[in-house]
Design an enzyme around this catalytic site. Structure first.
Site, PDB file in Angstrom:
ATOM      1  N   HIS A  18       0.843  -1.208   0.000  1.00  0.00           N
ATOM      2  CA  HIS A  18       0.000   0.000   0.000  1.00  0.00           C
ATOM      3  C   HIS A  18       0.882   1.263   0.000  1.00  0.00           C
ATOM      4  O   HIS A  18       0.609   2.227  -0.708  1.00  0.00           O
ATOM      5  CB  HIS A  18      -0.884   0.061   1.252  1.00  0.00           C
ATOM      6  CG  HIS A  18      -1.928  -1.007   1.354  1.00  0.00           C
ATOM      7  ND1 HIS A  18      -2.006  -1.862   2.430  1.00  0.00           N
ATOM      8  CD2 HIS A  18      -2.953  -1.358   0.537  1.00  0.00           C
ATOM      9  CE1 HIS A  18      -3.039  -2.681   2.265  1.00  0.00           C
ATOM     10  NE2 HIS A  18      -3.630  -2.404   1.130  1.00  0.00           N
ATOM     11  N   LYS A  44     -15.934 -10.754   6.166  1.00  0.00           N
ATOM     12  CA  LYS A  44     -14.496 -10.601   6.447  1.00  0.00           C
ATOM     13  C   LYS A  44     -14.335  -9.564   7.558  1.00  0.00           C
ATOM     14  O   LYS A  44     -14.025  -8.399   7.302  1.00  0.00           O
ATOM     15  CB  LYS A  44     -13.795 -10.121   5.165  1.00  0.00           C
ATOM     16  CG  LYS A  44     -12.335 -10.500   5.075  1.00  0.00           C
ATOM     17  CD  LYS A  44     -11.836 -10.168   3.673  1.00  0.00           C
ATOM     18  CE  LYS A  44     -10.351  -9.936   3.649  1.00  0.00           C
ATOM     19  NZ  LYS A  44      -9.912  -9.355   2.372  1.00  0.00           N
ATOM     20  N   ARG A  93      -2.456  -6.338  -8.297  1.00  0.00           N
ATOM     21  CA  ARG A  93      -1.376  -7.328  -8.167  1.00  0.00           C
ATOM     22  C   ARG A  93      -1.517  -8.357  -9.280  1.00  0.00           C
ATOM     23  O   ARG A  93      -1.315  -8.049 -10.435  1.00  0.00           O
ATOM     24  CB  ARG A  93      -1.423  -7.989  -6.778  1.00  0.00           C
ATOM     25  CG  ARG A  93      -0.853  -7.109  -5.684  1.00  0.00           C
ATOM     26  CD  ARG A  93      -1.352  -7.509  -4.337  1.00  0.00           C
ATOM     27  NE  ARG A  93      -2.803  -7.382  -4.275  1.00  0.00           N
ATOM     28  CZ  ARG A  93      -3.537  -7.482  -3.190  1.00  0.00           C
ATOM     29  NH1 ARG A  93      -2.960  -7.748  -2.053  1.00  0.00           N
ATOM     30  NH2 ARG A  93      -4.825  -7.328  -3.229  1.00  0.00           N
ATOM     31  N   SER A 131      -2.903  -7.810   2.965  1.00  0.00           N
ATOM     32  CA  SER A 131      -3.175  -7.699   4.396  1.00  0.00           C
ATOM     33  C   SER A 131      -3.555  -9.060   4.963  1.00  0.00           C
ATOM     34  O   SER A 131      -3.186  -9.396   6.094  1.00  0.00           O
ATOM     35  CB  SER A 131      -4.309  -6.698   4.645  1.00  0.00           C
ATOM     36  OG  SER A 131      -3.962  -5.427   4.145  1.00  0.00           O
TER      37      SER A 131
HETATM   38  P1  ADP Z   1      -9.894  -3.528  -0.464  1.00  0.00           P
HETATM   39  O1  ADP Z   1     -10.582  -4.407   0.524  1.00  0.00           O
HETATM   40  O2  ADP Z   1     -10.668  -2.275  -0.799  1.00  0.00           O
HETATM   41  O3  ADP Z   1      -9.374  -4.235  -1.687  1.00  0.00           O
HETATM   42  P2  ADP Z   1      -7.152  -3.394   0.498  1.00  0.00           P
HETATM   43  O4  ADP Z   1      -6.632  -2.669   1.695  1.00  0.00           O
HETATM   44  O5  ADP Z   1      -6.976  -4.877   0.480  1.00  0.00           O
HETATM   45  O6  ADP Z   1      -8.651  -2.947   0.350  1.00  0.00           O
HETATM   46  O7  ADP Z   1      -6.443  -2.821  -0.808  1.00  0.00           O
HETATM   47  C1  ADP Z   1      -6.610  -1.491  -1.208  1.00  0.00           C
HETATM   48  C2  ADP Z   1      -6.064  -1.343  -2.624  1.00  0.00           C
HETATM   49  O8  ADP Z   1      -4.656  -1.546  -2.625  1.00  0.00           O
HETATM   50  C3  ADP Z   1      -6.628  -2.373  -3.615  1.00  0.00           C
HETATM   51  O9  ADP Z   1      -6.784  -1.752  -4.882  1.00  0.00           O
HETATM   52  C4  ADP Z   1      -5.558  -3.430  -3.678  1.00  0.00           C
HETATM   53  O10 ADP Z   1      -5.568  -4.119  -4.919  1.00  0.00           O
HETATM   54  C5  ADP Z   1      -4.307  -2.577  -3.525  1.00  0.00           C
HETATM   55  N1  ADP Z   1      -3.191  -3.341  -2.989  1.00  0.00           N
HETATM   56  C6  ADP Z   1      -3.127  -4.059  -1.843  1.00  0.00           C
HETATM   57  N2  ADP Z   1      -1.929  -4.639  -1.683  1.00  0.00           N
HETATM   58  C7  ADP Z   1      -1.190  -4.277  -2.780  1.00  0.00           C
HETATM   59  C8  ADP Z   1       0.154  -4.557  -3.234  1.00  0.00           C
HETATM   60  N3  ADP Z   1       0.965  -5.357  -2.540  1.00  0.00           N
HETATM   61  N4  ADP Z   1       0.556  -4.003  -4.399  1.00  0.00           N
HETATM   62  C9  ADP Z   1      -0.299  -3.217  -5.111  1.00  0.00           C
HETATM   63  N5  ADP Z   1      -1.552  -2.915  -4.740  1.00  0.00           N
HETATM   64  C10 ADP Z   1      -1.994  -3.436  -3.600  1.00  0.00           C
END
Ligand code: ADP
Length: 162
Positions: A18, A44, A93, A131
């Site tokens: 992030h 979740k 990703r 996460s």
């Molecule tokens: P959500 O539940 O809205 O997907 P996340 O916190 O899991 O929330 O992710 C927020 C955004 O960041 C999403 O678009 C996700 O694809 C992106 N993201 C999460 N981890 C990575 C990573 N390692 N590299 C690139 N983008 C990421």
């Protein structure tokens, strides 16, 4: 006119993946709002409260006039409109992210055709990071220090009683 972008996510917790997206998107906008999703999700359940997630991001992201962190409830398109944002940032990703992100993209554009949704490809060194996997490692007593900011690592150790 200010170019305001919203980077929405659950950030439960924020990872180095992030942070990479934040670091790369900041130079492109006048303001970047990191928006922590606080809508209930029974499928979740959150590990950290919205307040904890906001606090961790604030500590992990270097303070800049251009960055704001807050939680939001309700529809993202409505939140973006309230905040005067014309851009949404998301990260991609593997292929597995694509289907979900594409569906959200089409729906959000239907809800507000003026919103531009911008996707950053993950940097290779963070492509394996999510996460969920971080929580799994921490729960089982593994070290997360290479994958998350140190404030998050400390919080995870505490949360799981290590
Ligand atoms: P959500 O539940 O809205 O997907 P996340 O916190 O899991 O929330 O992710 C927020 C955004 O960041 C999403 O678009 C996700 O694809 C992106 N993201 C999460 N981890 C990575 C990573 N390692 N590299 C690139 N983008 C990421």
């Amino acid at each position: 006119m200010d170019r305001v972008a919203v980077y929405p996510g659950t950030f439960d917790p924020i990872t180095n993946g992030h942070i990479d997206i934040i670091r790369r998107s900041v130079p492109l906008f006048d303001k970047l709002i990191i928006a922590v999703n606080d809508n209930p999700n029974p499928a979740k359940p959150y590990l950290f409260s919205a307040e904890e997630r906001v606090e961790m991001i604030k500590e992990a992201v270097s303070t800049s006039q251009k960055i704001e962190v807050e939680s939001f409830k309700g529809l993202l398109v409505q939140y973006a409109k309230r905040r005067g944002a014309k851009f949404i940032i998301r990260g991609l990703r593997a292929l597995s992210d694509f289907e979900y992100e594409f569906q959200m993209y089409l729906m959000n554009r239907k809800l507000n055709p003026e919103l531009e949704i911008i996707y950053f490809m993950t940097s290779q060194q963070y492509s394996h990071l999510s996460s969920s996997i971080i929580k799994e490692i921490a729960k089982l007593g593994g070290s997360t220090i290479n994958f998350v900011p140190s404030v998050v690592e400390k919080k995870l150790l505490k949360k799981f009683g290590y």
